[in-house]
Design a protein around this motif. Structure first.
Motif, short mmCIF file in Angstrom:
data_model
loop_
_atom_site.label_atom_id
_atom_site.label_comp_id
_atom_site.label_asym_id
_atom_site.label_seq_id
_atom_site.Cartn_x
_atom_site.Cartn_y
_atom_site.Cartn_z
N ALA A 23 0.82 -1.21 0.00
CA ALA A 23 0.00 0.00 0.00
C ALA A 23 0.86 1.26 0.00
N ALA A 24 1.90 1.27 0.82
CA ALA A 24 2.72 2.48 0.95
C ALA A 24 3.66 2.70 -0.23
N ALA A 25 4.10 1.62 -0.86
CA ALA A 25 5.15 1.75 -1.89
C ALA A 25 4.65 1.66 -3.32
N THR A 26 3.35 1.60 -3.54
CA THR A 26 2.85 1.55 -4.92
C THR A 26 3.29 2.76 -5.73
N PRO A 27 3.19 3.99 -5.20
CA PRO A 27 3.71 5.13 -5.98
C PRO A 27 5.22 5.02 -6.24
N LEU A 28 5.96 4.50 -5.27
CA LEU A 28 7.39 4.30 -5.46
C LEU A 28 7.65 3.30 -6.58
N ALA A 29 6.91 2.20 -6.58
CA ALA A 29 7.07 1.19 -7.63
C ALA A 29 6.82 1.80 -9.01
N GLU A 30 5.79 2.61 -9.10
CA GLU A 30 5.48 3.25 -10.37
C GLU A 30 6.60 4.20 -10.80
N SER A 31 7.19 4.91 -9.84
CA SER A 31 8.28 5.85 -10.18
C SER A 31 9.55 5.11 -10.59
N ILE A 32 9.81 3.95 -10.01
CA ILE A 32 11.00 3.18 -10.35
C ILE A 32 11.00 2.81 -11.83
N SER A 40 13.65 -3.97 -15.12
CA SER A 40 12.70 -4.69 -14.28
C SER A 40 13.19 -4.76 -12.83
N LYS A 41 12.26 -5.11 -11.94
CA LYS A 41 12.60 -5.28 -10.52
C LYS A 41 11.76 -6.42 -9.93
N ILE A 42 12.40 -7.21 -9.09
CA ILE A 42 11.71 -8.18 -8.23
C ILE A 42 11.89 -7.68 -6.81
N TRP A 43 10.79 -7.46 -6.11
CA TRP A 43 10.83 -6.99 -4.72
C TRP A 43 11.03 -8.19 -3.81
N THR A 44 11.92 -8.06 -2.82
CA THR A 44 12.18 -9.16 -1.89
C THR A 44 11.92 -8.70 -0.46
N GLU A 45 11.38 -9.60 0.35
CA GLU A 45 11.17 -9.30 1.77
C GLU A 45 11.10 -10.60 2.55
#
Length: 102
Positions: A23-32, A40-45
């Motif tokens: 929820a918090a990082a969706t705008p960040l993902a779009e900016s990346i 491309s990016k794969i998010w890891t956690e």
């Protein structure tokens, strides 16, 4: 020009991962997706160990390094600590065979 893989890894509070991070990082993902040289990016956690980061593919090493130094400051401001990053060359022929790149 050879593609470069960027691996970023850091400590991150578990309570900020999962749905909260989505929820918090969706705008960040779009900016990346608009960063120079980004492919491309794969998010890891891993909330069990308090670690997060990502695996990125950039068009070249210069783009990957420019992004890494900027993003390090950004994730520190978001609550991360112990940020580490590494850049690797991509072996394109082998990566195509194993579907790592198209």
């Amino acid at each position: 020009i050879m593609p470069s893989l960027l691996q970023i890894h850091f400590n991150f509070p578990a309570e900020l991962m999962g749905p909260s991070l989505t929820a918090a990082a969706t705008p960040l993902a779009e900016s990346i997706t608009r960063e120079p040289g980004f492919i491309s990016k794969i998010w890891t956690e891993n909330p069990r160990t308090g670690e997060a980061g990502g695996i990125y593919l950039f068009e070249d090493e210069a783009s990957a390094l420019t992004y890494a130094t900027m993003h390090e400051q950004r994730v520190l401001a978001m609550g991360a600590s112990a940020v580490q990053y590494r850049v690797f060359d991509v072996n394109e022929p082998l990566s195509r065979i194993t579907r790592g790149i198209s």
